[in-house]
Motif scaffolding. Structure first.
Motif, PDB file in Angstrom:
ATOM      1  N   LEU A  99      32.431  43.729  54.794  1.00  0.00           N
ATOM      2  CA  LEU A  99      31.997  44.532  53.635  1.00  0.00           C
ATOM      3  C   LEU A  99      30.510  44.345  53.341  1.00  0.00           C
ATOM      4  CD1 LEU A  99      34.975  44.190  51.134  1.00  0.00           C
ATOM      5  CD2 LEU A  99      34.072  46.312  52.041  1.00  0.00           C
TER       6      LEU A  99
ATOM      7  N   ARG B 146      51.295  44.225  46.301  1.00  0.00           N
ATOM      8  CA  ARG B 146      52.215  43.620  45.342  1.00  0.00           C
ATOM      9  C   ARG B 146      53.291  44.607  44.890  1.00  0.00           C
ATOM     10  NH1 ARG B 146      51.777  43.329  39.957  1.00  0.00           N
ATOM     11  NH2 ARG B 146      52.686  41.534  38.913  1.00  0.00           N
TER      12      ARG B 146
ATOM     13  N   ILE C 121      45.853  34.184  46.668  1.00  0.00           N
ATOM     14  CA  ILE C 121      46.120  33.796  45.279  1.00  0.00           C
ATOM     15  C   ILE C 121      47.581  33.373  45.134  1.00  0.00           C
ATOM     16  CG2 ILE C 121      46.296  34.693  42.903  1.00  0.00           C
ATOM     17  CD1 ILE C 121      43.820  36.402  43.540  1.00  0.00           C
TER      18      ILE C 121
ATOM     19  N   MET D 145      42.146  51.875  47.840  1.00  0.00           N
ATOM     20  CA  MET D 145      43.180  51.180  47.058  1.00  0.00           C
ATOM     21  C   MET D 145      44.220  52.140  46.482  1.00  0.00           C
ATOM     22  SD  MET D 145      41.376  47.921  45.168  1.00  0.00           S
ATOM     23  CE  MET D 145      40.038  48.752  44.343  1.00  0.00           C
ATOM     24  N   ILE D 146      43.988  53.452  46.661  1.00  0.00           N
ATOM     25  CA  ILE D 146      44.991  54.415  46.173  1.00  0.00           C
ATOM     26  C   ILE D 146      46.297  54.183  46.936  1.00  0.00           C
ATOM     27  CG2 ILE D 146      45.616  56.886  46.226  1.00  0.00           C
ATOM     28  CD1 ILE D 146      42.692  57.523  45.599  1.00  0.00           C
TER      29      ILE D 146
ATOM     30  N   ILE E  98      31.633  51.023  47.074  1.00  0.00           N
ATOM     31  CA  ILE E  98      32.682  50.800  46.052  1.00  0.00           C
ATOM     32  C   ILE E  98      33.619  52.012  46.010  1.00  0.00           C
ATOM     33  CG2 ILE E  98      33.120  50.465  43.596  1.00  0.00           C
ATOM     34  CD1 ILE E  98      30.376  49.079  43.452  1.00  0.00           C
TER      35      ILE E  98
ATOM     36  N   LEU F 170      43.277  38.698  49.834  1.00  0.00           N
ATOM     37  CA  LEU F 170      42.920  37.921  48.643  1.00  0.00           C
ATOM     38  C   LEU F 170      44.158  37.691  47.774  1.00  0.00           C
ATOM     39  CD1 LEU F 170      40.656  36.631  46.996  1.00  0.00           C
ATOM     40  CD2 LEU F 170      40.222  38.833  45.934  1.00  0.00           C
ATOM     41  N   LEU F 171      44.953  38.743  47.650  1.00  0.00           N
ATOM     42  CA  LEU F 171      46.179  38.649  46.858  1.00  0.00           C
ATOM     43  C   LEU F 171      47.122  37.593  47.449  1.00  0.00           C
ATOM     44  CD1 LEU F 171      47.971  39.773  44.602  1.00  0.00           C
ATOM     45  CD2 LEU F 171      48.752  41.517  46.181  1.00  0.00           C
TER      46      LEU F 171
ATOM     47  N   GLY G 278      38.107  47.435  52.434  1.00  0.00           N
ATOM     48  CA  GLY G 278      38.453  47.106  51.050  1.00  0.00           C
ATOM     49  C   GLY G 278      39.927  46.765  50.867  1.00  0.00           C
TER      50      GLY G 278
ATOM     51  N   VAL H 131      36.047  51.597  48.697  1.00  0.00           N
ATOM     52  CA  VAL H 131      37.044  50.561  48.371  1.00  0.00           C
ATOM     53  C   VAL H 131      38.090  51.138  47.415  1.00  0.00           C
ATOM     54  CG1 VAL H 131      37.373  48.354  47.189  1.00  0.00           C
ATOM     55  CG2 VAL H 131      35.473  48.622  48.770  1.00  0.00           C
ATOM     56  N   VAL H 132      37.614  51.868  46.388  1.00  0.00           N
ATOM     57  CA  VAL H 132      38.544  52.420  45.388  1.00  0.00           C
ATOM     58  C   VAL H 132      39.456  53.470  46.034  1.00  0.00           C
ATOM     59  CG1 VAL H 132      38.706  53.733  43.232  1.00  0.00           C
ATOM     60  CG2 VAL H 132      37.039  51.900  43.438  1.00  0.00           C
ATOM     61  N   ILE H 133      38.878  54.353  46.844  1.00  0.00           N
ATOM     62  CA  ILE H 133      39.720  55.355  47.523  1.00  0.00           C
ATOM     63  C   ILE H 133      40.763  54.640  48.393  1.00  0.00           C
ATOM     64  CG2 ILE H 133      39.727  57.219  49.244  1.00  0.00           C
ATOM     65  CD1 ILE H 133      36.978  58.075  48.236  1.00  0.00           C
TER      66      ILE H 133
ATOM     67  N   ALA I  66      40.805  43.491  52.507  1.00  0.00           N
ATOM     68  CA  ALA I  66      40.276  42.353  51.748  1.00  0.00           C
ATOM     69  C   ALA I  66      41.148  42.085  50.521  1.00  0.00           C
ATOM     70  CB  ALA I  66      38.834  42.638  51.323  1.00  0.00           C
ATOM     71  N   GLU I  67      41.560  43.162  49.830  1.00  0.00           N
ATOM     72  CA  GLU I  67      42.380  42.990  48.624  1.00  0.00           C
ATOM     73  C   GLU I  67      43.729  42.352  48.958  1.00  0.00           C
ATOM     74  OE1 GLU I  67      44.312  46.275  46.852  1.00  0.00           O
ATOM     75  OE2 GLU I  67      44.144  45.475  44.832  1.00  0.00           O
TER      76      GLU I  67
END
Lengths: 162, 512
Positions: free
Chosen positions: B156, B188, B457, B182-183, B175, B453-454, B446, B178-180, B449-450
């Motif tokens: 990134l 989760r 966590i 995440m749609i 960004i 990361l999730l 993106g 990344v947002v597109i 990476a999310e």
């Protein structure tokens, strides 16, 4: 060869500038989209796990959108492309959208053929024989080729593999 | 390291039968063609031709599929260079300098550079695989979600390196990507931005979006021109220039080697692969360059960096397939299907019991790389003629092929609709000086990476000290920080070392 005085004083016209509303439209549109997405994500679940990337991305987006919108409002952007006539681009985009909307209704073969003829015409080719002579074989090749490759059916009106 | 008895058996296995060699040239050609058509790709070609391998023995079947894989790995570079259309997501970074070279009339040279870098990268990948197949597989097992997140985060950071214009525009474009990305349904299980549409549950299809942002929006810009290359004298395909490019790639040994090693390392990690490797290699090459401003404007090293990495990742992905039985991506997943069809299961036991066959596959792939050099050169000569086609015929044809390719990926109209929407948005962004490449990088990396990361966590229970228990992740993050700081430190060092008059000149030129 020395130039005449009349030739030497020709000054090129300054390039057309976009209005400030046009310049700020894109950062504002992006900010609106990101805000809507962040709100939708928060509505789905307001937890760290769900928003771990969404929240920082949205915050950064708002900061950069604000900077860019203010900058664009105050003056022209040096890295923007030269303003070009939008008409042909919008027409091509409309043709593409039309193809996507009609492809399943009229069949991929008819849709592709009509798109190729109209798009080539839009780009300046006016000879009918050339238009059809180019579009027809290309359609046959592309549609039959795809039918042979794909494991699922392709809606067509005329062209079908035996 | 190498079991020489098994290596000798592998050689005799390959030389005693002509079947493995008969299937390789058509396999390479199929891969080249599928890789070169936007929307189609090597995995699709492999899936289409998988049933053909039923009638073959195991070794020729795998040789055929790997030759499609090898050909397809390079084929994506052809439209990337000629039309700014990455044939696959692995060729995104090839467009950054390949296309500007083509617009300057150096398309034949750029294609030659790409082919040589691809062949070198793939060959090095397979040599490393031959030497280190067991250790590579063991190392892959040590990587967890935190390490994967660190790698995706590294990719990134390319957003910051990429944009020549406004940094804020590059950042915002990234960004947005990344947002597109995440749609859809998150890792989760939360639905975000789907508008209640079932078609968006899996998110925005990435390859159609990539094709829309890059290809279609570029076609709209091209509409103003008569030909891809303005100068008629440069339009002729030049065999000499292709050969010149082939030789020139070896003038950048550091770039070749770095790209190839990044490719092998990233390719071996399941789920990451060539799509990340080419971006990472490009970013690192540009970051380390003395003259980073030349990148994005037709710098040959940019093409070499991208192509060496995406091709060498093939060797890395074969390592996890052979040693662990884990497919690193869709191409190796199809290959796993071929394994199953022949009642073969990849994994440590397969390697121990069939080392001769494993070596035969690796040696066969090395030979394929040499064949690709020959077949690819001839293929490029034909492909380079594309710049002679007038834009009024080229643009509609590319748009139709891209649209049909998008349909073939999704199997529904979601693919074509995504392409058209992203084409319009991409054109709007380009006209306003926003780099669409940054959107694509955000879109590709993106969501990965999310998700990682999730998982980190969840594994750590949200405890930041978890990172101290993951030394590999710490090393990757430290390397990332070093690679981000390196250009700044070098610039500061150069300034400190410069004479006062040179500093005055530099300041003057910057203010100008």
């Amino acid at each position: 060869m020395p130039r005449s005085g009349a030739e030497a004083v020709i000054i090129p016209a300054p390039p057309a500038q976009r209005s400030r509303f046009v310049r700020v439209a894109l950062p504002l549109a992006i900010a609106t989209f990101v805000a809507w997405f962040a709100a939708d994500a928060a509505r789905a679940s307001f937890t760290l796990e769900n928003l771990v990337m969404v929240a920082p991305a949205a915050a950064l987006a708002f900061i950069t959108c604000t900077i860019l919108a203010v900058r664009a409002w105050h003056g022209p952007e040096p890295d923007a492309a030269e303003p070009a006539p939008l008409g042909p681009v919008l027409a091509m985009l409309a043709l593409l959208a039309g193809l996507v909307l009609l492809m399943e209704e009229v069949g991929f073969d008819v849709g592709v053929l009509l798109f190729l003829i109209s798009a080539t015409w839009l780009l300046g080719e006016r000879r009918p024989l050339v238009l059809v002579g180019y579009a027809l074989p290309f359609t046959v090749f592309a549609v039959l080729g795809l039918q042979a490759i794909l494991p699922f059916p392709l809606e067509t009106l005329v062209l079908r593999l035996p | 390291m190498i079991d020489f008895a098994a290596l000798a058996q592998a050689t005799s296995l390959l030389l005693s039968d002509w079947w493995p060699w008969v299937v390789v040239p058509p396999g390479l050609l199929i891969g080249l063609v599928f890789g070169a058509i936007p929307g189609l790709s090597a995995p699709i070609a492999m899936a289409v031709f998988l049933p053909l391998t039923m009638s073959m023995d195991f070794l020729p079947a795998i040789m055929f599929l790997t030759s499609v894989f090898t050909g397809g790995g390079f084929g994506g570079a052809v439209p990337a260079v000629l039309m700014n259309v990455p044939g696959t997501s692995a060729a995104v970074a090839t467009t950054f300098d390949g296309y500007p070279m083509a617009r300057q009339g150096h398309h034949s040279r750029a294609l030659g550079l790409a082919l040589a870098a691809s062949c070198f990268g793939a060959a090095l990948g397979y040599v490393l695989l031959l030497l280190l197949v067991d250790p590579i597989a063991e190392a892959v097992l040590l990587l967890g979600p935190l390490e994967m997140f660190a790698i995706a985060a590294w990719g990134l950071t390319l957003i910051a390196v990429l944009n020549e214009g406004s940094f804020a525009k590059g950042l915002l474009a990234g960004i947005l990507g990344v947002v597109i990305g995440m749609i859809g349904m998150s890792a989760r299980g939360d639905m975000r931005g789907t508008l209640g549409l079932l078609a968006l549950l899996d998110g925005i299809p990435r390859i159609p979006a990539l094709i829309g942002f890059f290809a279609a929006s570029e076609m709209f810009r091209l509409m103003r021109n008569d030909f891809l290359v303005a100068d008629a004298a440069h339009r002729r395909p030049q065999f000499g220039a292709i050969l010149h490019g082939l030789r020139e790639a070896f003038a950048y040994p550091g770039t070749l080697l770095r790209g190839s090693l990044i490719g092998v390392g990233i390719g071996a990690i399941p789920g990451v692969g060539a799509a990340v490797a080419n971006l990472l290699s490009y970013a690192e090459t540009k970051r380390r360059a003395r003259d980073p401003a030349r990148y994005g404007r037709g710098e040959p090293r940019g093409v070499v960096a991208s192509e060496s990495a995406n091709s060498s990742s093939e060797g890395g992905s074969m390592a996890t397939l052979l040693a662990l039985g884990i497919p690193g991506g869709s191409a190796t997943a199809v290959m796993l299907g071929a394994f199953a069809m022949h009642n073969v299961t990849g994994g440590p036991r397969f390697i121990t019991e069939n080392k001769d066959i494993v070596y035969a596959i690796i040696l066969g792939n090395l030979a394929q790389v040499v064949l690709l050099l020959g077949i690819g050169t001839v293929f490029l000569f034909g492909a380079a003629a594309l710049v002679r086609i007038p834009v009024r015929f080229l643009v509609p044809a590319v748009l139709v092929l891209a649209l049909l390719g998008c349909y073939s990926i999704t199997g529904t109209m979601v693919g074509p609709i995504t392409m058209v929407a992203c084409a319009g948005l991409g054109y709007w962004m380009r006209q306003n000086g926003y780099p669409v490449a940054a959107v694509v990088i955000g879109l590709l990396l993106g969501p990965a990476a999310e998700a990682e990361l999730l998982r980190s966590i969840q594994l750590s229970g949200g405890d930041p000290a978890f990172i101290l228990t993951r030394p590999i992740a710490m090393v990757i993050l430290l390397l990332l920080a070093a690679s981000l700081l390196y250009p700044l430190l070098r610039r500061r060092g150069a300034r400190a070392g410069a004479t006062p008059s040179a500093r005055r000149d530099e300041a003057r030129s910057e203010s100008a």
